[in-house]
Scaffold this active site. Structure first.
Site, PDB file in Angstrom:
ATOM      1  N   SER A 138      58.182  67.857 -13.364  1.00 44.05           N
ATOM      2  CA  SER A 138      57.269  68.997 -13.235  1.00 44.05           C
ATOM      3  C   SER A 138      55.883  68.440 -12.928  1.00 44.05           C
ATOM      4  CB  SER A 138      57.204  69.783 -14.545  1.00 44.05           C
ATOM      5  OG  SER A 138      56.070  70.635 -14.550  1.00 44.05           O
ATOM      6  N   TYR A 152      56.290  69.517 -23.752  1.00 39.97           N
ATOM      7  CA  TYR A 152      57.074  69.621 -22.509  1.00 39.97           C
ATOM      8  C   TYR A 152      56.508  68.669 -21.455  1.00 39.97           C
ATOM      9  CZ  TYR A 152      58.369  71.870 -18.006  1.00 39.97           C
ATOM     10  OH  TYR A 152      58.794  72.128 -16.725  1.00 39.97           O
TER      11      TYR A 152
HETATM   12  N1  LIG Z   1      60.188  77.451 -12.959  1.00 42.58           N
HETATM   13  C1  LIG Z   1      59.115  76.713 -12.758  1.00 42.58           C
HETATM   14  O1  LIG Z   1      58.032  77.219 -12.417  1.00 42.58           O
HETATM   15  C2  LIG Z   1      59.190  75.215 -12.924  1.00 42.58           C
HETATM   16  C3  LIG Z   1      58.036  74.453 -12.652  1.00 42.58           C
HETATM   17  C4  LIG Z   1      58.098  73.054 -12.773  1.00 42.58           C
HETATM   18  C5  LIG Z   1      59.276  72.463 -13.180  1.00 42.58           C
HETATM   19  N2  LIG Z   1      60.360  73.225 -13.449  1.00 42.58           N
HETATM   20  C6  LIG Z   1      61.571  72.527 -13.885  1.00 42.58           C
HETATM   21  O2  LIG Z   1      62.636  72.902 -13.031  1.00 42.58           O
HETATM   22  C7  LIG Z   1      63.856  72.916 -13.771  1.00 42.58           C
HETATM   23  C8  LIG Z   1      64.521  74.270 -13.633  1.00 42.58           C
HETATM   24  O3  LIG Z   1      63.643  75.256 -14.169  1.00 42.58           O
HETATM   25  P1  LIG Z   1      63.938  76.817 -13.951  1.00 42.58           P
HETATM   26  O4  LIG Z   1      62.660  77.499 -14.277  1.00 42.58           O
HETATM   27  O5  LIG Z   1      64.619  77.040 -12.664  1.00 42.58           O
HETATM   28  O6  LIG Z   1      64.965  77.078 -15.169  1.00 42.58           O
HETATM   29  P2  LIG Z   1      65.519  78.468 -15.723  1.00 42.58           P
HETATM   30  O7  LIG Z   1      65.422  79.524 -14.699  1.00 42.58           O
HETATM   31  O8  LIG Z   1      64.873  78.685 -17.069  1.00 42.58           O
HETATM   32  O9  LIG Z   1      67.061  78.124 -15.960  1.00 42.58           O
HETATM   33  C9  LIG Z   1      67.436  77.182 -16.912  1.00 42.58           C
HETATM   34  C10 LIG Z   1      68.912  76.841 -16.741  1.00 42.58           C
HETATM   35  O10 LIG Z   1      69.247  75.818 -17.684  1.00 42.58           O
HETATM   36  C11 LIG Z   1      70.202  76.331 -18.622  1.00 42.58           C
HETATM   37  N3  LIG Z   1      69.853  75.786 -19.925  1.00 42.58           N
HETATM   38  C12 LIG Z   1      68.698  75.973 -20.622  1.00 42.58           C
HETATM   39  N4  LIG Z   1      68.751  75.316 -21.791  1.00 42.58           N
HETATM   40  C13 LIG Z   1      69.961  74.681 -21.826  1.00 42.58           C
HETATM   41  C14 LIG Z   1      70.606  73.857 -22.770  1.00 42.58           C
HETATM   42  N5  LIG Z   1      70.040  73.538 -23.952  1.00 42.58           N
HETATM   43  N6  LIG Z   1      71.846  73.375 -22.475  1.00 42.58           N
HETATM   44  C15 LIG Z   1      72.458  73.707 -21.305  1.00 42.58           C
HETATM   45  N7  LIG Z   1      71.878  74.480 -20.372  1.00 42.58           N
HETATM   46  C16 LIG Z   1      70.659  74.974 -20.637  1.00 42.58           C
HETATM   47  C17 LIG Z   1      70.095  77.856 -18.523  1.00 42.58           C
HETATM   48  O11 LIG Z   1      71.272  78.523 -18.893  1.00 42.58           O
HETATM   49  P3  LIG Z   1      71.509  78.998 -20.448  1.00 42.58           P
HETATM   50  O12 LIG Z   1      70.252  79.694 -20.872  1.00 42.58           O
HETATM   51  O13 LIG Z   1      72.724  79.888 -20.418  1.00 42.58           O
HETATM   52  O14 LIG Z   1      71.762  77.737 -21.220  1.00 42.58           O
HETATM   53  C18 LIG Z   1      69.826  78.005 -17.020  1.00 42.58           C
HETATM   54  O15 LIG Z   1      71.011  77.862 -16.280  1.00 42.58           O
HETATM   55  C19 LIG Z   1      63.473  72.549 -15.210  1.00 42.58           C
HETATM   56  O16 LIG Z   1      63.644  71.165 -15.417  1.00 42.58           O
HETATM   57  C20 LIG Z   1      62.006  72.909 -15.289  1.00 42.58           C
HETATM   58  O17 LIG Z   1      61.324  72.150 -16.273  1.00 42.58           O
HETATM   59  C21 LIG Z   1      60.353  74.578 -13.340  1.00 42.58           C
END
Ligand SMILES: NC(=O)c1ccc[n+]([C@@H]2O[C@H](COP(=O)([O-])OP(=O)(O)OC[C@H]3O[C@@H](n4cnc5c(N)ncnc54)[C@H](OP(=O)(O)O)[C@@H]3O)[C@@H](O)[C@H]2O)c1
Length: 260
Positions: A138, A152
């Site tokens: 991130s 985080y």
């Molecule tokens: N969104 C942003 O703006 C952003 C920005 C910078 C970096 N990122 C990074 O990009 C990645 C994806 O983020 P996102 O926002 O797309 O995620 P998201 O929409 O919150 O989705 C998270 C996914 O991970 C699963 N998950 C969460 N906790 C888990 C656990 N303990 N064990 C197994 N599965 C788990 C969730 O399913 P369940 O809830 O069913 O477990 C879901 O499939 C992450 O590493 C995040 O830090 C995101």
């Protein structure tokens, strides 16, 4: 020249693949011919055709072991490991609100899930002399937001350094290790947050987005990235088109990080 990624026959494991960036990565790798397994704590109500699912909490050592064993048993090995899972459940309130249990949870999900899965799946890649590992970090690892995401951001910084070290160790053995560092991505959760902020501020969805962008110090591009844009970058990096790329970080943030 065609831009076929040539992923047919490749076996991919994607963590966190039921929502957001992970779901887009699963669909993109699958569309490009890879056999894809993914994992989340709960399985989606409408599973993607042809995708293998395993329900587990990868924030624990046991959950990671279940995922790795299932991937090895059902796929026979993993050629591409995309460590997407990550996120924060820490409360607001700065450093004082972060107790040991919160720190452990943030580190387990954002660092140790990748460490544990890599450790379980790397031996097979090294034995074959081929493989790709992608770590989704991130921009917060260089642009932390102290109100609620210090732990985080620190975990993502550790993931980034770990990824670099791993790349130095295993690239000579045929395994590429790459980082993808997103800024704000317009996932389902981000849309819900923008809507909530908009309601509280008495504005519309675009106004809600503007509040989030301001909290990041602005996004020169004027919008967040779309999950598909992050997935396209990851699919390219996973493919042999990116065969000379290892040990580097790809930022996808519309210019949010003001330096470098
Ligand atoms: N969104 C942003 O703006 C952003 C920005 C910078 C970096 N990122 C990074 O990009 C990645 C994806 O983020 P996102 O926002 O797309 O995620 P998201 O929409 O919150 O989705 C998270 C996914 O991970 C699963 N998950 C969460 N906790 C888990 C656990 N303990 N064990 C197994 N599965 C788990 C969730 O399913 P369940 O809830 O069913 O477990 C879901 O499939 C992450 O590493 C995040 O830090 C995101």
């Amino acid at each position: 020249m065609s831009f076929d990624l040539g992923l047919a026959g490749w076996r991919a494991l994607v963590t966190g693949g039921t929502k957001g960036v992970g779901a887009a990565v699963v669909a993109t790798l699958r569309r490009n011919g890879a056999t894809v397994m993914t994992t989340a704590r709960s399985l989606p109500p409408a599973p993607e055709d042809g995708v293998l699912y395993v329900a587990a909490d990868v924030g624990t050592a046991e959950g990671c072991a279940t995922v790795a064993q299932t991937a090895l048993a059902r796929l026979g090995g993993v050629d591409i490991l995309v460590n997407v899972v990550g996120g924060s459940t820490a409360p607001g309130g700065g450093y004082a609100a972060l107790d040991d249990a919160t720190w452990a949870a943030e580190l387990n999900l954002n660092l140790m899930a990748a460490v544990r899965l890599d450790r379980a799946l790397l031996p097979g890649m090294i034995a074959r002399g081929a493989g790709v590992i992608i770590h989704v970090t991130s921009i917060q690892h260089v642009l932390p937001l102290p109100e609620s995401t210090t732990a985080y951001a620190a975990a993502k910084a550790a993931l980034s350094t770990y990824s670099k070290s791993l790349s130095k160790e295993v690239t000579p053995q045929g395994v590429r290790v790459v980082r993808v560092s997103p800024g704000w991505v317009e996932t389902e959760a981000a849309v819900a947050l923008a809507q909530r902020l908009a309601e509280n501020a008495g504005t519309d969805y675009e106004g809600g987005k503007a509040i989030i962008m301001r909290s990041l110090g602005g996004i020169p591009l004027g919008r967040p990235a779309k999950p598909q844009e992050v997935a396209d970058l990851i699919a390219f990096l996973a493919s042999s088109r990116a065969g000379a790329i290892s040990g580097t970080e790809y930022v996808i943030d519309g210019g949010t990080v003001p330096t470098a």
